[in-house]
Motif scaffolding. Structure first.
Motif, PDB file in Angstrom:
ATOM      1  N   UNK A 101       0.843  -1.202   0.000  1.00  0.00           N
ATOM      2  CA  UNK A 101       0.000   0.000   0.000  1.00  0.00           C
ATOM      3  C   UNK A 101       0.872   1.245   0.000  1.00  0.00           C
ATOM      4  N   UNK A 102       0.417   2.276  -0.688  1.00  0.00           N
ATOM      5  CA  UNK A 102       1.131   3.560  -0.657  1.00  0.00           C
ATOM      6  C   UNK A 102       0.131   4.634  -0.250  1.00  0.00           C
ATOM      7  N   UNK A 103       0.459   5.393   0.778  1.00  0.00           N
ATOM      8  CA  UNK A 103      -0.421   6.462   1.241  1.00  0.00           C
ATOM      9  C   UNK A 103       0.249   7.791   0.932  1.00  0.00           C
ATOM     10  N   UNK A 104      -0.459   8.650   0.214  1.00  0.00           N
ATOM     11  CA  UNK A 104       0.117   9.938  -0.176  1.00  0.00           C
ATOM     12  C   UNK A 104      -0.803  11.072   0.212  1.00  0.00           C
ATOM     13  N   UNK A 105      -0.240  12.121   0.706  1.00  0.00           N
ATOM     14  CA  UNK A 105      -1.002  13.314   1.021  1.00  0.00           C
ATOM     15  C   UNK A 105      -0.087  14.422   1.516  1.00  0.00           C
ATOM     16  N   UNK A 106       0.920  14.034   2.309  1.00  0.00           N
ATOM     17  CA  UNK A 106       1.795  15.058   2.876  1.00  0.00           C
ATOM     18  C   UNK A 106       2.516  15.796   1.760  1.00  0.00           C
ATOM     19  N   UNK A 107       2.816  17.069   2.050  1.00  0.00           N
ATOM     20  CA  UNK A 107       3.436  17.895   1.016  1.00  0.00           C
ATOM     21  C   UNK A 107       4.922  18.133   1.273  1.00  0.00           C
ATOM     22  N   UNK A 108       5.428  17.559   2.376  1.00  0.00           N
ATOM     23  CA  UNK A 108       6.864  17.684   2.625  1.00  0.00           C
ATOM     24  C   UNK A 108       7.308  16.434   3.369  1.00  0.00           C
TER      25      UNK A 108
END
Lengths: 332, 440
Positions: A101-108
């Motif tokens: 699974x890959x979780x993406x949302x953070x911008x830094x």
């Protein structure tokens, strides 16, 4: 090789079992919940070792930039999560050496992650100054907490999983209610003498580099870059113990060194990595250093314990991994 | 621990007043919280089961049990006390016992098929393999599944004790027994210690069985129409009976747990109806009912399209104290999560689970440690030494010296939370399948 600091130091508190040398700086080391393996993150890789035989089991490759933190699922020693400067959180199956699974949302850069003890939620802290709570089974973001005004360096949970405690480079620690996402409390060392009149430039808050909750959840251990470790009784907004490094030196002013509580011994202890003095162990109540191991291996950035401190494992910026056993005569 | 930092007045509230969230994974028909209050199981109309996490207010999903599950709507769900086993019943004629530890392999450890749909089942409080169930157009059963290959199924009588005696006494009462053929048991539950079974029949009788012998030891006529639901308070002292004559009757039971004090059988079940709850203006029927954790409040959902409310009564004096609103459809199953002080109910049309929870006000002083919240304006009087310049190092030294005296206990945990619930109760943690992606 434990150096006696004063006559009362138990320099045989821990015994070094073995040392492994890697070529890169190790950012995170974790023992699996079943105690059979340990994992390290170095560069863009995660390596999994058998704790008994020291044998390399597998390497997990996929992150495109450096990994800052790794965590085993508390329910399943086959699952490990990583967070990285490539802005992703990845969930890995160790058995299949595969990212699931890959979780993406953070911008830094994502600096720190924690599982709740039910294993269904993951909490991440980032240099984008936010904390995000993820529901892993659906991949959904439960909420994002606009938490701090500088990078979040560390998060921890009380053992009942009701409060998220975060530490950040803005020098604040905040307590959030996991259920409602409300901020319950803010802790800081600076005193503006009881009023809100001090302008921000008057108040210097040293960045918080690490936070850790006590085993009963009533105290918080905070490390800050003024080189001290403090024990907070957060209900009273009060520091009740301050710990100093070897011979009064600072513990760490540059790096985030992790801390843990050891409660397998008669009187409870805390252990921390340090910038120049290896690992240091204090008695919680007397604040005296009871054990110090320093082999000039470089700053000890990360450490973990197993079974309340029966095993201790540490890793340094120079790539040295040390595994220690608690001496049987001090066990309770 | 979070509660000790929240507003104490909100924590002390005994029931929630506001609809705060809804859960809408599939069309739910029945729900049940586990004993610790950290999981919610929801039975869906397609026969599968969803388990939600109650530790966050908008409900993360732990698992969706759709393999090996029922194929018709679920009619009831029971948790074992330890939180590891689930007993589910369905209109597909099956009763299934789930071991949630095997959630990712073969979770059904027992199942049994009856000759028709099952109204509802009730798990024995101390033995996960024993349950009682009421069946559609059939006698109720007591089932013991301890032995995997030969389940024990014992049919329970519906005929009340008094009538049974008449039948045996004389021939001329045979007619009466014929009339009794259509007498059915609609609901059955165990008492809190599992010693007795209460059943409610279609003719308004309440029968009491002794679990050991499975013989009726007492019968009492409560109303003239169907008994639809029975609810026991968790201390076992209050019984609420929902009948289709639009009245909920509340009975105070004698102390069945410490029963040595009562020698006489009759005295033990000498019931009196304490309160009758009804809405005499709207003449509403009630769909379901449940007590709160100490039996001080009773809550019921209303039947019919005209009203979408939950009524809360105080059980000591029988007065209506609150009507919970917020859903825009009729509510069916209603359950109370004791430790979280949360009420859950299901909308009949959408199958959505509505949650009423206590809301805590955000304290702004929590965000800035040097701010204080005041109720009203005050004239601030400056302290004598408030703006004195004090040498920080001197101050620190003093503080460090004071630290020596404090003894810190970092190990001993609180045994109860701010609401008085046991925190040390161990409850099963349901495994997570990390490789699936549940679509919400």
């Amino acid at each position: 090789m434990g150096l006696p600091i004063n006559s009362s130091t138990n320099n045989d508190l821990y015994k070094l079992r073995y040392t492994i040398k890697e070529n890169e700086s190790i950012t995170s080391i974790r023992i699996s919940p079943d105690g059979k393996t340990f994992a390290i993150s170095l560069g863009t890789k995660i390596k999994i070792f058998n704790i008994e035989t020291q044998e390399l089991i597998t390497e997990l490759i996929g992150n495109t930039k450096g990994i800052n933190d790794i965590q085993f699922s508390p329910l399943n020693s086959n699952i490990i999560a990583s967070c990285s400067n490539d802005l992703t959180i990845r969930l890995w199956s160790i058995r299949d050496s595969k990212c699931i699974k890959i979780l993406k949302k953070h911008t830094y850069h994502i600096t720190t992650i924690k599982f709740v003890s039910k294993g269904n939620l993951l909490i991440s802290g980032s240099a984008d100054e936010t904390i995000t709570i993820w529901d892993i089974t659906s991949g959904r973001i439960i909420t994002t907490l606009a938490a701090h005004s500088d990078p979040v360096s560390s998060i921890t949970l009380t053992p009942d999983n009701s409060i998220i405690i975060s530490g950040a480079y803005d020098g604040l620690m905040r307590l959030f209610d996991l259920e409602t996402s409300q901020c319950l409390k803010t802790l800081t060392t600076s005193t503006s003498h009881g009023t809100a009149t001090a302008s921000t430039s008057d108040v210097i808050n040293f960045p918080i580099s690490n936070v850790e909750s006590s085993p009963n959840g009533q105290y918080i251990l905070s490390s800050s870059l003024d080189g001290l470790i403090r024990l907070w009784k957060y209900l009273d907004n009060k520091v009740i113990k301050t710990y100093q490094g070897v011979e009064g030196r600072s513990i760490s002013k540059k790096f985030n060194c992790e801390t843990k509580f050891i409660i397998k011994t008669e009187s409870p202890l805390i252990v921390s990595g340090s910038e120049n003095d290896g690992i240091i162990i204090w008695d919680i109540n007397t604040k005296k250093i009871v054990y110090n191991y320093n082999n000039d291996d470089g700053p000890v950035l990360t450490l973990d314990i197993y079974n309340d401190g029966e095993l201790l494992i540490s890793a340094t910026k120079n790539g040295i991994i040390n595994l220690y056993d608690l001496n049987n005569k001090y066990k309770i | 621990m979070n509660l000790s930092l929240q507003d104490p007045f909100s924590v002390a509230k005994e029931f929630p007043e506001q609809l705060t969230n809804n859960l809408n994974f599939g069309h739910s028909v029945t729900i049940q919280f586990n004993y610790k209050g950290d999981y919610l199981a929801s039975g869906l109309i397609d026969g599968s089961i969803v388990i939600y996490d109650c530790s966050i207010s908008n409900g993360g999903i732990i698992a969706h049990l759709n393999e090996y599950s029922h194929i018709r709507p679920i009619t009831s769900i029971n948790w074992s006390k330890c939180g590891r086993y689930l007993l589910t019943t369905s209109q597909d004629w099956y009763v299934k016992l789930w071991d949630l530890n095997k959630i990712n392999s073969m979770p059904i450890i027992r199942q049994i098929k009856f000759d028709g749909p099952i109204w509802s089942a009730n798990l024995h409080p101390n033995d996960k393999f024993k349950f009682v169930a009421s069946l559609y157009e059939d006698s109720p059963v007591y089932v013991d599944l301890t032995n995997e290959n030969s389940p024990k199924i014992i049919k329970l009588s519906t005929t009340p004790l008094e009538l049974e005696n008449w039948v045996m006494d004389g021939e001329q009462l045979k007619k009466k027994s014929k009339k009794n053929e259509k007498h059915l048991t609609l609901v059955c539950i165990f008492t809190k210690d599992g010693k007795y079974i209460f059943t409610g029949t279609s003719k308004g009788w309440l029968n009491i069985f002794e679990t050991e012998t499975l013989k009726i030891i007492h019968s009492i006529k409560i109303s003239n129409s169907n008994i639809k639901n029975l609810a026991l308070s968790s201390n076992g002292r209050k019984l609420a009976i929902n009948s289709s004559d639009r009245v909920i009757r509340q009975i105070n039971l004698s102390d069945l747990i410490n029963e040595q004090a009562i020698n006489n059988q009759d005295e033990k079940f000498d019931f009196e109806i304490e309160h009758k709850y009804q809405d005499v203006v709207n003449r509403l029927q009630w769909n379901s009912l449940t007590f709160n954790h100490n039996g001080e409040f009773l809550i019921a959902s209303t039947h019919g399209q005209s009203s979408h409310d939950l009524y809360i009564w105080e059980t000591s004096n029988g007065s209506l104290i609150k009507i919970l609103e917020g859903s825009n459809e009729e509510l069916i199953d209603t359950k109370w999560n004791y430790p979280k002080c949360c009420i859950g109910s299901i909308g009949i049309d959408s199958g959505m689970i509505y949650l009423w929870q206590i809301q805590f006000p955000q304290k702004w002083s929590a965000l800035a440690p040097d701010f204080v919240e005041v109720e009203e304006n005050i004239d601030y009087i400056e302290k004598e030494d408030e703006f004195d310049i004090i040498d920080e190092t001197e101050l620190n030294k003093k503080r460090l010296e004071k630290e020596e005296e404090d003894v810190v206990d970092v190990i001993t945990k609180d045994s109860t939370d701010a609401r008085g619930f046991d925190l040390l109760q161990e409850s099963f943690i349901i495994p997570i399948n990390y490789e699936v992606n549940l679509l919400v």
